[in-house]
Design an enzyme around this catalytic site. Structure first.
Site, PDB file in Angstrom:
ATOM      1  N   PRO A   2      -1.153  12.089  -5.619  1.00 47.20           N
ATOM      2  CA  PRO A   2      -1.758  13.005  -6.588  1.00 47.20           C
ATOM      3  C   PRO A   2      -0.728  13.473  -7.613  1.00 47.20           C
ATOM      4  CG  PRO A   2      -1.453  14.106  -4.490  1.00 47.20           C
ATOM      5  CD  PRO A   2      -1.096  12.673  -4.276  1.00 47.20           C
ATOM      6  N   GLU A   3      -1.159  13.597  -8.853  1.00 50.20           N
ATOM      7  CA  GLU A   3      -0.299  14.161  -9.882  1.00 50.20           C
ATOM      8  C   GLU A   3      -0.867  15.514 -10.300  1.00 50.20           C
ATOM      9  OE1 GLU A   3       1.258  11.633 -12.874  1.00 50.20           O
ATOM     10  OE2 GLU A   3       1.243   9.863 -11.618  1.00 50.20           O
ATOM     11  N   HIS A  96      -9.204  12.283  10.708  1.00 46.70           N
ATOM     12  CA  HIS A  96      -7.785  12.608  10.564  1.00 46.70           C
ATOM     13  C   HIS A  96      -7.570  14.096  10.273  1.00 46.70           C
ATOM     14  CE1 HIS A  96      -6.991   8.352  10.763  1.00 46.70           C
ATOM     15  NE2 HIS A  96      -7.901   8.150   9.828  1.00 46.70           N
ATOM     16  N   ARG A 117      -2.274   9.606   6.922  1.00 49.02           N
ATOM     17  CA  ARG A 117      -0.935   9.081   7.234  1.00 49.02           C
ATOM     18  C   ARG A 117       0.022  10.181   7.687  1.00 49.02           C
ATOM     19  NH1 ARG A 117       0.032   5.230   2.105  1.00 49.02           N
ATOM     20  NH2 ARG A 117       1.792   4.454   3.337  1.00 49.02           N
ATOM     21  N   LYS A 160      20.915  15.662 -21.160  1.00 48.73           N
ATOM     22  CA  LYS A 160      20.794  14.894 -19.920  1.00 48.73           C
ATOM     23  C   LYS A 160      21.415  13.500 -20.017  1.00 48.73           C
ATOM     24  CE  LYS A 160      19.018  15.434 -15.786  1.00 48.73           C
ATOM     25  NZ  LYS A 160      19.347  16.565 -14.927  1.00 48.73           N
TER      26      LYS A 160
END
Ligand SMILES: [Zn+2]
Length: 286
Positions: A2-3, A96, A117, A160
């Site tokens: 997920p973002e 699950h 998972r 950076k």
């Protein structure tokens, strides 16, 4: 994975269905789902009991539920396959199901953490003075945060000496941008993913940030239509934004701007999708 937009959809669902309810009982069905809570499942359940859930909060991809009357929050790690579901109590347990939180009211629904998972989980943490769980104190604000500082981001980007996609995925610089939305925003901005950031001008940074926000808001708008149901969902199969993707996953398909076949290149154990014509590679590869 997920973002930000997917996590924000879940946050809104939790704000609607779970905020301000009192925890009656927590049941930990798999110890792995609370492994980040060092004192264990029994302690986790004990510490939640009797507390009100505050306003669900998010920074980047991190989501947490403040526990009112304490200076602590329950942090949700969704991992690859974690889901937070608000279900009627009589709904049969998911195969699950890892953690169940029941509430002391008569609304008849409970919060379930389901994770096939079990890479994800829930854990309880002290808050920083800003109200952030201490373990994510280093995570930068995300571009949809009203307090995100565009100019500071621009300066940090130049300092950076990185390449642009690497910088976009650096959670200490800007949070919530993952592989998919980085590729989408870079395609929209016509910037190659390996372009060095040291010489970015203010207008280039501003345009890129604009595209990042646009693509995330577009995904949110689509996701927001389906969360009206009781089912609060986040997982890899949600895919509601897939049809709107312009770059990610489109190897060999024509660029929607110029028709050139899109390319995929391995990138930091993932892939980068780009148009070789619209997004020219930098002359000196870094
Ligand atoms: Zn193109």
């Amino acid at each position: 994975m997920p973002e930000l937009p997917e996590v924000e959809v879940v946050r809104r669902g939790l704000a609607r269905w779970v905020a301000h309810r009192t925890v009656a009982e927590t049941e930990v069905l798999h110890p792995r789902a609370v492994r980040r809570h060092v004192a264990g499942g029994e302690d986790f359940a004990h510490r939640l009991k009797g507390h009100h859930i505050g306003e669900p909060s998010r920074r980047g991809k991190y989501l947490w539920l403040p526990l009112e009357e304490t200076n602590q929050s329950v942090l949700a790690h969704l991992g690859m396959s974690g889901q937070l579901l608000v279900q009627p109590q009589e709904t049969p347990d998911e195969k699950h199901l890892r953690i169940r939180i029941r509430f002391a009211d008569s609304l008849g629904t409970e919060l379930r953490f389901v994770d096939q998972r079990t890479f994800g989980g829930l854990s309880l943490h002290d808050n920083t003075p800003d109200g952030l769980p201490d373990v994510i104190a280093h995570i930068a604000r995300d571009p949809l945060d009203a307090l995100f500082d565009d100019d500071a981001f621009h300066q940090a980007l130049r300092r950076k000496r990185s390449t642009v996609k690497r910088a976009l995925l650096d959670q200490s610089l800007i949070s919530g941008v993952g592989n998919i939305y980085a590729d989408e925003a870079l395609w929209r901005a016509r910037i190659h993913y390996e372009r060095p950031t040291a010489h970015f001008t203010r207008p280039v940074t501003a345009e890129l940030l604009g595209h990042i926000r646009d693509v995330m808001n577009a995904a949110l708008a689509v996701g927001g239509t389906s969360f009206d149901s009781l089912y609060v969902n986040v997982n890899g199969e949600s895919g509601y934004f897939d049809r709107s993707l312009d770059a990610y996953g489109r190897e060999g398909e024509p660029c929607r701007r110029c028709g050139t076949p899109m390319r995929r290149r391995p990138w930091m154990n993932r892939s980068s999708y780009f148009c070789p014509k619209c997004q020219r590679a930098p002359r000196v590869a870094s």
